[in-house]
Design an enzyme around this catalytic site. Sequence first.
Site, mmCIF file in Angstrom:
data_model
loop_
_atom_site.group_PDB
_atom_site.id
_atom_site.type_symbol
_atom_site.label_atom_id
_atom_site.label_comp_id
_atom_site.label_asym_id
_atom_site.label_seq_id
_atom_site.Cartn_x
_atom_site.Cartn_y
_atom_site.Cartn_z
ATOM 1 N N HIS A 106 0.839 -1.203 0.000
ATOM 2 C CA HIS A 106 0.000 0.000 0.000
ATOM 3 C C HIS A 106 0.873 1.252 0.000
ATOM 4 C CE1 HIS A 106 -3.145 -2.562 2.387
ATOM 5 N NE2 HIS A 106 -2.968 -2.995 1.153
ATOM 6 N N HIS B 275 1.264 -13.982 -2.799
ATOM 7 C CA HIS B 275 -0.085 -13.728 -3.277
ATOM 8 C C HIS B 275 -0.281 -14.203 -4.716
ATOM 9 C CE1 HIS B 275 0.296 -11.210 0.192
ATOM 10 N NE2 HIS B 275 -0.899 -10.677 0.084
ATOM 11 N N HIS C 129 -9.354 -13.248 8.239
ATOM 12 C CA HIS C 129 -8.847 -12.637 7.008
ATOM 13 C C HIS C 129 -9.275 -13.498 5.833
ATOM 14 C CE1 HIS C 129 -5.965 -11.365 3.896
ATOM 15 N NE2 HIS C 129 -5.873 -10.231 4.565
ATOM 16 N N GLN D 231 -10.168 -2.551 -0.715
ATOM 17 C CA GLN D 231 -10.370 -3.133 0.605
ATOM 18 C C GLN D 231 -11.727 -3.814 0.723
ATOM 19 O OE1 GLN D 231 -8.157 -3.519 2.933
ATOM 20 N NE2 GLN D 231 -6.552 -2.336 1.916
#
Length: 426
Positions: A105, A197, A171, A293
Amino acid sequence: MLTVPLAYGETGLELRVDPAAATVITPVHHPAADDQTAALRRALRSPVSGPPLRDRVRPGQTVAISACDGTRPQPRHLMIPAVLAELDGVVDPDDVVILVATGTHRGNTDAELRRMFGDQVVDTVRVVNHDARDRASLAWCGTFGDGVPVWLNREWTEADVRITTGFVEPHFFAGFSGGPKLVAPGLAALETVLVLHDAARIGDPRATWGVIHGNPVHDDVRAIAEATGVTFSLDVVLNRDQDIVAAFGGDLLSMHATATEAARRTAMRPVDALFDVVVTTNAGYPLDQNLYQCVKGMSAAHKVVRPGGTIICAAECRDGFPDHGSYRDVLASAESPQALLDALARRTETVPDQWQAQIQARIQRDARVLVHTSGLDAGDLAAAHLGHAPDVSAAVADALAAAGDGARVCVLPEGPQTIPYLPDDA
């Protein structure tokens, strides 16, 4: 009509729905600890395992403290002063650095940092935004887990004492937040994050809410933190008001295991069947400040929507998609969610933010997704293959009518703070 308050931005939003058709699911509510600072102090002095923090630090040592970035509701303004108070008289404040674990981010501005930590912390201790793309600030650590090349923030690796601080909640692909995630991806290089990821890990059915062991993402995150070393970890569990309910400190893995079980009892709620319509949020500000998000809220809804059903997500998105990062471009790179999933499966290299788009596309493959937002218009949403819901109550009524007699709606007013599930999926 039943009126349900939804977490939306900083002001909230009201949903009006037929009570005969609606099931409202919220976390088990726990009041804030009577004295939140005292709870943190106890966690630091009477940890789940290992000696107290103060006994792990010696005069003259350097200290690095990892903390969540501004997209997370961590009570940094309480946690960081509590840690600094324990270090007082042992180490010099000039030898302490707070590292904002941004992952990939953007860094937080000075104004944001002051809101996050408080003026006193920012004015007395050095606060640094981690930058996953700044090679000069990264140190090679080795290959860990399932072939993950690991570079971490150099100030973290070179510190004598390394302390993680975070909060624990389910999560959507790492199982639970907090703990080892404050090392990687929080303080990792872009190259490391891209491997953690990649499409194969994110596409694994075990990479989901509440699963830690056997989850290929969390297994590697845990391996990295364990191999590179953490001196002490401090995590909290929060209620809907983002107040501290409980605090846990100590050795990283045993502390995190205890904290995750506390979070599981609060946030994960069984349901008896799938729903035709699911209304969700992204838990309000700061979590719903951008669409990226908000995939978490959609993912929570996806757990209990029937195939071909409708998900309606209410999220402010004051920061848009956002404009930085690759999320928007990845979404727009294919003509449909299925085409995007097919393209990602063929890729040999991971690009930033593709994981969020991959999870979103998987949700959209299975259900129609509409978004109510004041930060994006219908054209913006269409570019992301999303529908627009100008009025949430009207959208729910329309979706129920289209589903036919006996249609049911599940409402998750706090979005991913509550993870519904069928007992067979537990």
